[in-house]
Design a protein around this motif. Structure first.
Motif, PDB file in Angstrom:
ATOM      1  N   LYS A 107      40.325  27.248  23.168  1.00  0.00           N
ATOM      2  CA  LYS A 107      40.129  25.887  23.654  1.00  0.00           C
ATOM      3  C   LYS A 107      41.321  25.457  24.501  1.00  0.00           C
ATOM      4  CE  LYS A 107      37.401  23.779  19.880  1.00  0.00           C
ATOM      5  NZ  LYS A 107      37.410  24.752  18.775  1.00  0.00           N
ATOM      6  N   GLY A 108      42.291  26.323  24.676  1.00  0.00           N
ATOM      7  CA  GLY A 108      43.544  25.956  25.318  1.00  0.00           C
ATOM      8  C   GLY A 108      43.551  26.225  26.809  1.00  0.00           C
ATOM      9  N   THR A 109      44.155  25.316  27.570  1.00  0.00           N
ATOM     10  CA  THR A 109      44.308  25.525  29.006  1.00  0.00           C
ATOM     11  C   THR A 109      45.504  26.412  29.334  1.00  0.00           C
ATOM     12  OG1 THR A 109      45.614  23.484  29.149  1.00  0.00           O
ATOM     13  CG2 THR A 109      43.242  23.307  29.534  1.00  0.00           C
ATOM     14  N   LEU A 110      46.350  26.661  28.354  1.00  0.00           N
ATOM     15  CA  LEU A 110      47.557  27.449  28.586  1.00  0.00           C
ATOM     16  C   LEU A 110      47.237  28.890  28.981  1.00  0.00           C
ATOM     17  CD1 LEU A 110      50.631  27.169  28.532  1.00  0.00           C
ATOM     18  CD2 LEU A 110      50.584  27.818  26.118  1.00  0.00           C
ATOM     19  N   ILE A 111      46.024  29.332  28.748  1.00  0.00           N
ATOM     20  CA  ILE A 111      45.647  30.686  29.146  1.00  0.00           C
ATOM     21  C   ILE A 111      45.838  30.894  30.650  1.00  0.00           C
ATOM     22  CG2 ILE A 111      43.209  30.099  29.465  1.00  0.00           C
ATOM     23  CD1 ILE A 111      42.507  32.889  28.392  1.00  0.00           C
ATOM     24  N   LEU A 112      45.749  29.826  31.435  1.00  0.00           N
ATOM     25  CA  LEU A 112      45.925  29.968  32.882  1.00  0.00           C
ATOM     26  C   LEU A 112      47.348  30.386  33.243  1.00  0.00           C
ATOM     27  CD1 LEU A 112      43.863  26.947  34.242  1.00  0.00           C
ATOM     28  CD2 LEU A 112      43.176  29.353  34.002  1.00  0.00           C
ATOM     29  N   ARG A 113      48.313  30.113  32.391  1.00  0.00           N
ATOM     30  CA  ARG A 113      49.683  30.596  32.619  1.00  0.00           C
ATOM     31  C   ARG A 113      49.712  32.107  32.727  1.00  0.00           C
ATOM     32  NH1 ARG A 113      52.969  30.543  27.343  1.00  0.00           N
ATOM     33  NH2 ARG A 113      51.573  32.344  27.137  1.00  0.00           N
ATOM     34  N   ASP A 114      48.812  32.783  31.984  1.00  0.00           N
ATOM     35  CA  ASP A 114      48.808  34.243  31.913  1.00  0.00           C
ATOM     36  C   ASP A 114      47.743  34.865  32.807  1.00  0.00           C
ATOM     37  OD1 ASP A 114      50.806  33.933  30.041  1.00  0.00           O
ATOM     38  OD2 ASP A 114      49.458  34.092  28.321  1.00  0.00           O
ATOM     39  N   LEU A 115      47.336  34.130  33.822  1.00  0.00           N
ATOM     40  CA  LEU A 115      46.259  34.594  34.698  1.00  0.00           C
ATOM     41  C   LEU A 115      46.575  35.937  35.338  1.00  0.00           C
ATOM     42  CD1 LEU A 115      43.524  33.922  35.958  1.00  0.00           C
ATOM     43  CD2 LEU A 115      44.739  32.595  37.693  1.00  0.00           C
ATOM     44  N   GLU A 116      47.806  36.118  35.780  1.00  0.00           N
ATOM     45  CA  GLU A 116      48.140  37.352  36.484  1.00  0.00           C
ATOM     46  C   GLU A 116      48.075  38.569  35.573  1.00  0.00           C
ATOM     47  OE1 GLU A 116      49.055  40.109  39.340  1.00  0.00           O
ATOM     48  OE2 GLU A 116      48.293  38.057  39.502  1.00  0.00           O
ATOM     49  N   VAL A 117      48.592  38.457  34.357  1.00  0.00           N
ATOM     50  CA  VAL A 117      48.535  39.618  33.462  1.00  0.00           C
ATOM     51  C   VAL A 117      47.103  39.874  33.010  1.00  0.00           C
ATOM     52  CG1 VAL A 117      49.041  38.379  31.303  1.00  0.00           C
ATOM     53  CG2 VAL A 117      49.664  40.779  31.516  1.00  0.00           C
ATOM     54  N   LEU A 118      46.284  38.826  32.886  1.00  0.00           N
ATOM     55  CA  LEU A 118      44.865  39.024  32.595  1.00  0.00           C
ATOM     56  C   LEU A 118      44.191  39.775  33.735  1.00  0.00           C
ATOM     57  CD1 LEU A 118      43.893  35.528  31.141  1.00  0.00           C
ATOM     58  CD2 LEU A 118      43.790  37.703  29.905  1.00  0.00           C
ATOM     59  N   ARG A 119      44.509  39.396  34.950  1.00  0.00           N
ATOM     60  CA  ARG A 119      43.929  40.071  36.110  1.00  0.00           C
ATOM     61  C   ARG A 119      44.346  41.540  36.144  1.00  0.00           C
ATOM     62  NH1 ARG A 119      45.146  41.979  40.567  1.00  0.00           N
ATOM     63  NH2 ARG A 119      47.350  41.439  40.342  1.00  0.00           N
ATOM     64  N   GLN A 120      45.613  41.817  35.846  1.00  0.00           N
ATOM     65  CA  GLN A 120      46.092  43.200  35.820  1.00  0.00           C
ATOM     66  C   GLN A 120      45.382  44.001  34.740  1.00  0.00           C
ATOM     67  OE1 GLN A 120      50.308  42.800  35.252  1.00  0.00           O
ATOM     68  NE2 GLN A 120      50.641  41.874  37.265  1.00  0.00           N
ATOM     69  N   ALA A 121      45.210  43.397  33.565  1.00  0.00           N
ATOM     70  CA  ALA A 121      44.531  44.088  32.472  1.00  0.00           C
ATOM     71  C   ALA A 121      43.080  44.387  32.835  1.00  0.00           C
ATOM     72  CB  ALA A 121      44.597  43.256  31.198  1.00  0.00           C
ATOM     73  N   ALA A 122      42.425  43.445  33.508  1.00  0.00           N
ATOM     74  CA  ALA A 122      41.022  43.628  33.874  1.00  0.00           C
ATOM     75  C   ALA A 122      40.830  44.773  34.860  1.00  0.00           C
ATOM     76  CB  ALA A 122      40.462  42.334  34.449  1.00  0.00           C
ATOM     77  N   GLU A 123      41.889  45.175  35.541  1.00  0.00           N
ATOM     78  CA  GLU A 123      41.798  46.300  36.468  1.00  0.00           C
ATOM     79  C   GLU A 123      41.776  47.635  35.754  1.00  0.00           C
ATOM     80  OE1 GLU A 123      45.067  45.869  39.122  1.00  0.00           O
ATOM     81  OE2 GLU A 123      44.119  44.253  40.296  1.00  0.00           O
ATOM     82  N   VAL A 124      42.235  47.679  34.482  1.00  0.00           N
ATOM     83  CA  VAL A 124      42.350  48.962  33.789  1.00  0.00           C
ATOM     84  C   VAL A 124      41.510  49.045  32.522  1.00  0.00           C
ATOM     85  CG1 VAL A 124      44.649  49.411  34.715  1.00  0.00           C
ATOM     86  CG2 VAL A 124      44.421  48.216  32.519  1.00  0.00           C
ATOM     87  N   THR A 125      40.956  47.927  32.062  1.00  0.00           N
ATOM     88  CA  THR A 125      40.173  47.960  30.830  1.00  0.00           C
ATOM     89  C   THR A 125      39.200  46.794  30.823  1.00  0.00           C
ATOM     90  OG1 THR A 125      40.306  48.185  28.421  1.00  0.00           O
ATOM     91  CG2 THR A 125      41.778  46.562  29.448  1.00  0.00           C
ATOM     92  N   GLU A 126      38.383  46.712  29.798  1.00  0.00           N
ATOM     93  CA  GLU A 126      37.427  45.619  29.671  1.00  0.00           C
ATOM     94  C   GLU A 126      38.118  44.392  29.062  1.00  0.00           C
ATOM     95  OE1 GLU A 126      34.068  46.966  27.473  1.00  0.00           O
ATOM     96  OE2 GLU A 126      33.474  48.435  28.991  1.00  0.00           O
ATOM     97  N   VAL A 127      38.016  43.294  29.748  1.00  0.00           N
ATOM     98  CA  VAL A 127      38.620  42.038  29.302  1.00  0.00           C
ATOM     99  C   VAL A 127      37.517  40.986  29.239  1.00  0.00           C
ATOM    100  CG1 VAL A 127      40.253  40.201  29.868  1.00  0.00           C
ATOM    101  CG2 VAL A 127      40.866  42.604  30.279  1.00  0.00           C
ATOM    102  N   GLY A 128      37.382  40.355  28.088  1.00  0.00           N
ATOM    103  CA  GLY A 128      36.415  39.281  27.939  1.00  0.00           C
ATOM    104  C   GLY A 128      37.120  37.991  27.587  1.00  0.00           C
ATOM    105  N   VAL A 129      36.776  36.907  28.269  1.00  0.00           N
ATOM    106  CA  VAL A 129      37.347  35.606  27.976  1.00  0.00           C
ATOM    107  C   VAL A 129      36.209  34.622  27.742  1.00  0.00           C
ATOM    108  CG1 VAL A 129      38.817  33.713  28.769  1.00  0.00           C
ATOM    109  CG2 VAL A 129      39.377  36.075  29.393  1.00  0.00           C
ATOM    110  N   THR A 157      38.502  28.074  37.022  1.00  0.00           N
ATOM    111  CA  THR A 157      39.653  28.754  37.613  1.00  0.00           C
ATOM    112  C   THR A 157      39.606  30.253  37.352  1.00  0.00           C
ATOM    113  OG1 THR A 157      41.008  26.771  37.362  1.00  0.00           O
ATOM    114  CG2 THR A 157      42.178  28.854  37.654  1.00  0.00           C
ATOM    115  N   LEU A 158      39.293  30.653  36.135  1.00  0.00           N
ATOM    116  CA  LEU A 158      39.200  32.078  35.836  1.00  0.00           C
ATOM    117  C   LEU A 158      38.134  32.737  36.707  1.00  0.00           C
ATOM    118  CD1 LEU A 158      39.492  32.003  31.934  1.00  0.00           C
ATOM    119  CD2 LEU A 158      41.175  32.924  33.534  1.00  0.00           C
TER     120      LEU A 158
END
Length: 349
Positions: free
Chosen positions: A162-184, A215-216
């Motif tokens: 429920k937190g908006t703070l996840i957007l702080r980590d947008l870049e590392v989420l994007r990097q992870a999504a390039e190498v594995t399955e990421v669900g948000v 945003t995501l």
């Protein structure tokens, strides 16, 4: 406060089927006199394990979790993780909202446990007990290190928040999504502002959460919405369901999955006390609806699910589909838990 069942005697806890989580001398209690943390006490601990196996009887559609916090300042009156605070002799009401356990070594533990030979790259779910992007994360910054470890091991994972703070980590989420399955997934059970202010007082507003979805999606990270909880007699009118699904669709969600409020012990008492103060006329109706246990009757759940799915189809989105975790190359199926892994009571909210 009692930590001994989790800390001081591994032999004793083993007889109860519990793994020791914290070293006996590793609890530091802090308070911070800043507006965002006023009234909150943080118990900093060095956990002994962090990748935890879901109990076999759980209904959850995943097998492994990481939970860097216990207790949650979101203060949702219905949160059924409240019962877990009683394991430490902490209050499950206001104490759950204001006494936050912080596993300060979570990032290093995740990296170590993913590197262990016994780990085989199974999907890891986060935010399933309490929110990993609650207010405390703004200070302790545990998630960037956790996400970086998952990225570096190409380990599939999902996050519910429920937190908006996840957007702080947008870049590392994007990097992870390039190498594995990421669900948000973002949790938005309703968009009624009055209901939000009373039942989820410590959370960002539903509108701000839907901005996270938007945003995501704009950055190429598909984001679903867990429409939870649908609260009987307060958030389940057809016009309320329509307004919520319409807003979810407008935010660009990839899916919407409804979940009706459930009231497990610990949460049930706290929610019913709140209901008696704010909506005393509904107490009898709730006692009848939940007379058989924690879950609303099947007929009611099916009615809500049908209505939401029909609305979702109308607005061009559909229910979430469970993904299949992708194992790392050259690895077999998941093995039994790592030494000291904690069986964890899970929640979605």
């Amino acid at each position: 406060m009692r930590w001994d069942n989790l800390a001081d005697n591994p032999a004793k806890t083993a007889t109860r089927g519990e793994a020791a989580l914290f070293a006996a001398d590793a609890v530091t209690t802090r308070t911070f006199d800043t507006p965002e943390f006023r009234g909150i006490t943080f118990h900093e601990v060095r956990a002994r394990s962090i990748v935890n196996r879901v109990p076999g009887a759980s209904r959850m559609p995943f097998e492994w979790t990481v939970n860097p916090y216990r207790g949650c300042s979101h203060a949702c009156v219905y949160c059924f993780a409240r019962k877990t605070h009683s394991y430490l002799d902490l209050d499950t009401g206001l104490g759950f909202d204001s006494q936050i356990v912080v596993k300060i070594n979570a990032p290093e533990l995740v990296r170590r446990e993913l590197a262990a030979g016994r780990w085989h790259g199974a999907h890891i779910a986060m935010g399933t007990n309490v929110d990993c992007y609650q207010r405390a994360e703004g200070r302790y910054r545990l998630m960037p290190g956790i996400l970086a470890a998952l990225r570096d091991h190409a380990n599939p994972f999902s996050i519910l928040t429920k937190g908006t703070l996840i957007l702080r980590d947008l870049e590392v989420l994007r990097q992870a999504a390039e190498v594995t399955e990421v669900g948000v997934s973002v949790s938005v059970g309703f968009v009624d502002p009055e209901l939000w202010r009373t039942v989820e007082p410590g959370t960002p507003s539903p509108e701000r959460r839907l901005d996270v979805v938007r945003t995501l999606s704009e950055h190429g990270i598909g984001c679903g919405v867990l429409m939870a909880p649908v609260i009987p007699f307060l958030g389940d009118r057809p016009d309320q369901l329509r307004a919520t699904v319409r807003a979810i669709a407008a935010a660009g969600a990839t899916s919407v999955t409804p979940l009706v409020l459930h009231l497990r012990p610990g949460a049930r008492e706290w929610f019913m006390e709140w209901l008696g103060r704010h909506h005393p006329e509904l107490v009898g109706r709730y006692e009848r609806l939940y007379a058989d246990g924690a879950y609303a009757p099947t007929w009611y759940q099916r009615r809500i699910t049908r209505q939401v799915h029909e609305l979702a189809a109308e607005y061009g989105i559909g229910p979430a589909h469970r993904g299949t975790p992708r194992a790392l190359p050259g690895r077999d199926e998941p093995q039994p838990p790592l030494d000291g892994a904690e069986p964890t009571q899970l929640t979605l909210l």
